[in-house]
Design an enzyme around this catalytic site. Structure first.
Site, mmCIF file in Angstrom:
data_model
loop_
_atom_site.group_PDB
_atom_site.id
_atom_site.type_symbol
_atom_site.label_atom_id
_atom_site.label_comp_id
_atom_site.label_asym_id
_atom_site.label_seq_id
_atom_site.Cartn_x
_atom_site.Cartn_y
_atom_site.Cartn_z
ATOM 1 N N ASP A 50 -28.563 46.059 2.305
ATOM 2 C CA ASP A 50 -27.270 46.281 2.927
ATOM 3 C C ASP A 50 -26.236 45.471 2.134
ATOM 4 O OD1 ASP A 50 -26.219 46.647 6.410
ATOM 5 O OD2 ASP A 50 -25.224 47.092 4.509
HETATM 6 C C1 GLC Z 1 -22.218 48.100 5.889
HETATM 7 C C2 GLC Z 1 -23.235 48.503 6.925
HETATM 8 C C3 GLC Z 1 -24.153 49.584 6.456
HETATM 9 C C4 GLC Z 1 -23.373 50.512 5.549
HETATM 10 C C5 GLC Z 1 -23.071 49.739 4.271
HETATM 11 C C6 GLC Z 1 -22.243 50.551 3.279
HETATM 12 O O1 GLC Z 1 -21.994 46.739 5.911
HETATM 13 O O2 GLC Z 1 -24.024 47.486 7.521
HETATM 14 O O3 GLC Z 1 -24.685 50.244 7.615
HETATM 15 O O4 GLC Z 1 -24.120 51.662 5.254
HETATM 16 O O5 GLC Z 1 -22.411 48.509 4.543
HETATM 17 O O6 GLC Z 1 -20.963 50.769 3.799
#
Ligand code: GLC
Length: 751
Positions: free
Chosen positions: A289
């Site tokens: 993430d």
């Molecule tokens: C965010 C979220 C994740 C998302 C990623 C890209 O912080 O936690 O669910 O897909 O970053 O935006």
């Protein structure tokens, strides 16, 4: 190797277009191995590196700072993926750099948060879950994929399959609620909707099961907070939807920000290598993430970013989203022997395999067709699917005296509430690619019906200023200057329609609340209007369960309308006027008070279930243990009765249960018939009831249908504390009904 030789090799290698549908796994693996064999270590590491869009790609190339460095990496083939690049024009620009300027020309995979739609928003996932309509949910994902793919996207960071029992957590809006069975069948539907039958079809996209694992169990419902759960919860509540996603061949996983039992998910070898890649035999790739690799230094689990890179890749995180850890440190870590090149190779093969399956090697510009983009984005087909999904997501919570549906003529209706005219909030918080103010508001939806007189007044602002994805919402907690106008409008009306609830950005990532009340001055507004006219229909717009006790006690009709996306107003109006008979059922318990949270239907009996005269049992002094609305609850404009619940047979761990359902009302309707089980005595304590099957049945007035459920091992068993699935003999109780509380009951025993 001379550029020409390489290009020749690459051309031979990539050039052989095989019709995607015949592409076998072995063929793809052979191509992956061949490509891997000519890649340098830095090029391999490049595939593991994902950047957010970092410059206006339709403008000049960046020539200073980080952006210039990233641009160099892109040209060198040291970027495997980008996110938040959108639109065919932009995607084509970045793809051209990666494919035409780097040595091997490996195409990028372009990711985006297509959470509940791309430009056209369907209802937030928690609302879609309330439909319990797996075909509609699958279609919604398919339409989202079609629109996103037409805009150049090949990969969505969805479905979010985190189970959560805590409405304080802002991201409950993004999941399928509190139940692992419902969460599992919805995970399958969404993965299959996104990925379709053939991933190289340019209107399908790779899906991503996230966030692995345990993110929804953040302590106190505070986003990103510590997660400490036992094996039984991990195995029986948290894991099942992730396993279900793999059963539907999900191509990617995303790990989680949180630590799980002391080990950050991003650096968690147990989760990523032992469970996911070994026990579950997952052959896709894991993306971290956003920044979660670097964040292990904040967790106090990595000494520095180099150490974080080492931990993450050794633990099985294949791609680094925006930590710059892999691209800057993996090369040296391999030279120092702290990371094996074989582990790099494994990660890169996983990533390349998905790119081959997407057809990107056959044609890196497969998703870049501007004509198709114009035809598909916002098309009627996609808007119609969003409307269908929205209607099916609405839950009727109360309808005293059959106040609903509204009469279509001769009524004076006062529509009150800022959210009724809000064209952004109904789009929810994950609406990055949606056009501003593009939702059909409730006001606009109601205006489609010309037979009544409709007046609108805001009553009060829900928030001050503006709202956006990144910053706090400034809730109006004091300005009640519009109350008197609202009260007057109510007084002069036959029926008052109030649209109250949460702003779109009050739920979603980083949006936890300590209260589950109506935000700001809305409760006061509701009571003020009710004093002026008691014929009030409350329409909720919210991203989480709300503890609307006062409304439940006083307001005659209450409709849960979540954040329903682009077609909100049309869906709400069609339900309120009875052109669609609401069929939704709550995917998450609504508590009476935030102090009861986490409150969920599949709780354990405990050793002191009570009630007792003395205080020595599991309870609170000030509120009972009951929810405001239970899991699975939802009313209809008709009524249903259940009869003839019976166990037809029990043999070899296969149990047949049947029940008859009758429409005892005056209009046709749909009922979600739910079957729950309790394994009364087991080697690991089991919940007092667990959803194990459901079936939606459509019935005309006075029509009766008999539903038969066949329960097999999957329904009868559970995971013990060693993660071993088992079915044990003994007594099972069966509960069947239209929600998790009001059920007919019977039982059977497994020999
Ligand atoms: C965010 C979220 C994740 C998302 C990623 C890209 O912080 O936690 O669910 O897909 O970053 O935006």
């Amino acid at each position: 190797m001379k550029k020409l030789t390489i290009l020749l090799l690459v051309a031979i290698f990539y050039g052989c277009k095989t019709p995607s549908s015949q592409k076998s796994v072995d063929e793809i693996d052979k191509k992956v191995d061949s490509l891997l064999s000519i890649m340098t270590l830095q090029e391999k590491i490049g595939q593991m590196n994902q950047y957010n869009g970092f410059w206006n790609v339709t403008g000049p190339a960046p020539n200073e700072g980080d952006a210039a460095k990233k641009y160099e990496h892109l040209k060198n083939g040291w970027v495997g993926s980008m996110l938040n690049v959108r639109g065919v024009k932009e995607v084509k620009e970045v793809q051209k750099i990666a494919v035409e300027q780097s040595r091997l020309g490996i195409p990028l995979i372009i990711g985006f948060d297509v959470i509940h739609g791309y430009e056209t928003q369907s209802p937030i996932p928690l609302a879609e879950a309330a439909s319990w309509d797996l075909n509609a949910i699958k279609k919604s994902a398919k339409m989202a994929a079609k629109e996103a793919a037409a805009a150049g996207i090949n990969w969505t960071f969805a479905p979010m399959v985190d189970i959560s029992r805590d409405a304080r957590w802002g991201r409950v809006m993004e999941g399928a609620g509190e139940d692992p069975y419902l969460g599992s069948v919805i995970a399958k539907a969404r993965v299959e909707g996104f990925q379709g039958e053939d991933l190289s079809n340019p209107l399908t996209i790779a899906a991503c099961a996230k966030h692995f694992a345990g993110y929804g169990f953040a302590e106190a419902g505070k986003d990103y907070n510590t997660v400490d759960v036992g094996t039984s919860t991990l195995q029986n509540i948290i894991f099942p939807p992730f396993k279900a996603a793999i059963e539907s061949d999900v191509k990617t996983f995303m790990n989680a920000f949180n630590e799980l039992n002391g080990i950050p998910a991003t650096g968690n070898t147990y989760l990523q290598r032992k469970v996911l890649k070994s026990e579950w035999n997952f052959n896709g790739f894991v993306v971290s993430d956003w920044g979660s690799i670097m964040e292990m230094t904040y967790h106090g689990y990595a000494a520095n970013i180099q150490n974080a890179a080492e931990i993450a890749v050794n633990a099985g995180s294949d791609m680094d989203m925006e930590s710059y850890a892999y691209v800057n440190h993996l090369y040296d870590l391999v030279q120092e022997g702290k990371v094996l090149e074989t582990d790099i190779n494994d990660a890169v093969k996983r990533i390349l395999r998905v790119k081959f399956e997407l057809g990107l090697f056959d044609n890196p510009y497969l998703y870049c067709d501007e004509t198709r983009e114009k035809e598909i984005l916002g098309s009627k087909e996609i808007q119609d699917a969003a409307l269908d999904m929205a209607k099916k997501s609405i839950v009727l919570l109360k309808n005293e005296g059959n106040m609903l549906p509204l009469a279509k003529n001769g009524q004076k209706i006062a529509l009150i509430g800022a959210l009724a005219a809000d064209k952004n909030s109904p789009l929810g918080s994950w609406r990055i690619a949606a056009k501003d103010n593009s939702a059909v508001s409730v006001l606009e939806g109601m205006q489609q019906y010309k037979g009544n007189s409709l007046t609108y007044t805001k009553g009060a602002d829900v928030y001050n200023g503006d709202t956006n994805f990144i910053f706090e919402v400034n809730i109006n907690t004091s300005d009640t200057s519009g109350f008197s106008e609202a009260a007057t409008a109510a007084k002069n009306a036959d029926v008052v329609l109030m649209v109250l609830g949460e702003v779109g950005y009050q739920s979603g990532e980083g949006r936890s609340r300590t209260s589950l009340d109506l935000p700001g001055v809305q409760q006061k507004l509701l009571e003020t209007v009710y004093q002026a006219n008691k014929n009030v229909v409350l329409v909720l717009n919210n991203g989480r369960p709300l503890a609307i006790n006062w409304a439940q006690e006083n307001i005659p009709a209450i409709v849960e309308a979540w954040q329903l996306g682009s077609q909100t107003g049309n869906a709400v109006a069609q339900v309120l006027y009875g052109d669609y008979n609401p069929s939704g059922k709550l995917p998450m318990t609504f508590p009476k008070h935030v102090g009861q949270v986490p409150l969920y239907y599949n709780y354990k009996n405990t050793g002191r279930p009570g009630p007792k005269k003395e205080v020595f049992w599991a309870h609170y002094q000030d509120i009972d243990n009951e929810p405001l609305y239970p899991f699975g609850y939802g009313l209809s404009y008709t009524t249903f009765s259940y009869s003839n619940l019976k166990i037809n047979s029990v043999a070899n761990n296969k149990v047949s249960v049947s029940v008859s359902v009758t429409n005892t009302g005056k209009v046709a309707g749909k009922e979600v018939v739910q079957l729950y089980l309790q394994d009364v005595v087991a080697s690991v304590t089991r919940p007092v009831k667990e959803l194990k099957a459901f079936e939606m049945v459509s019935l005309k007035p006075n029509e009766t249908k008999t539903i038969t459920f066949t329960l097999t091992d999957k329904a009868l068993g559970f995971y013990d504390n060693n993660g071993v699935f088992k079915v044990e003999s003994g007594l099972f109780k069966v509960f069947v009904g239209g929600d998790s509380k009001n059920t007919m009951n019977t039982e059977f025993s497994l020999p």
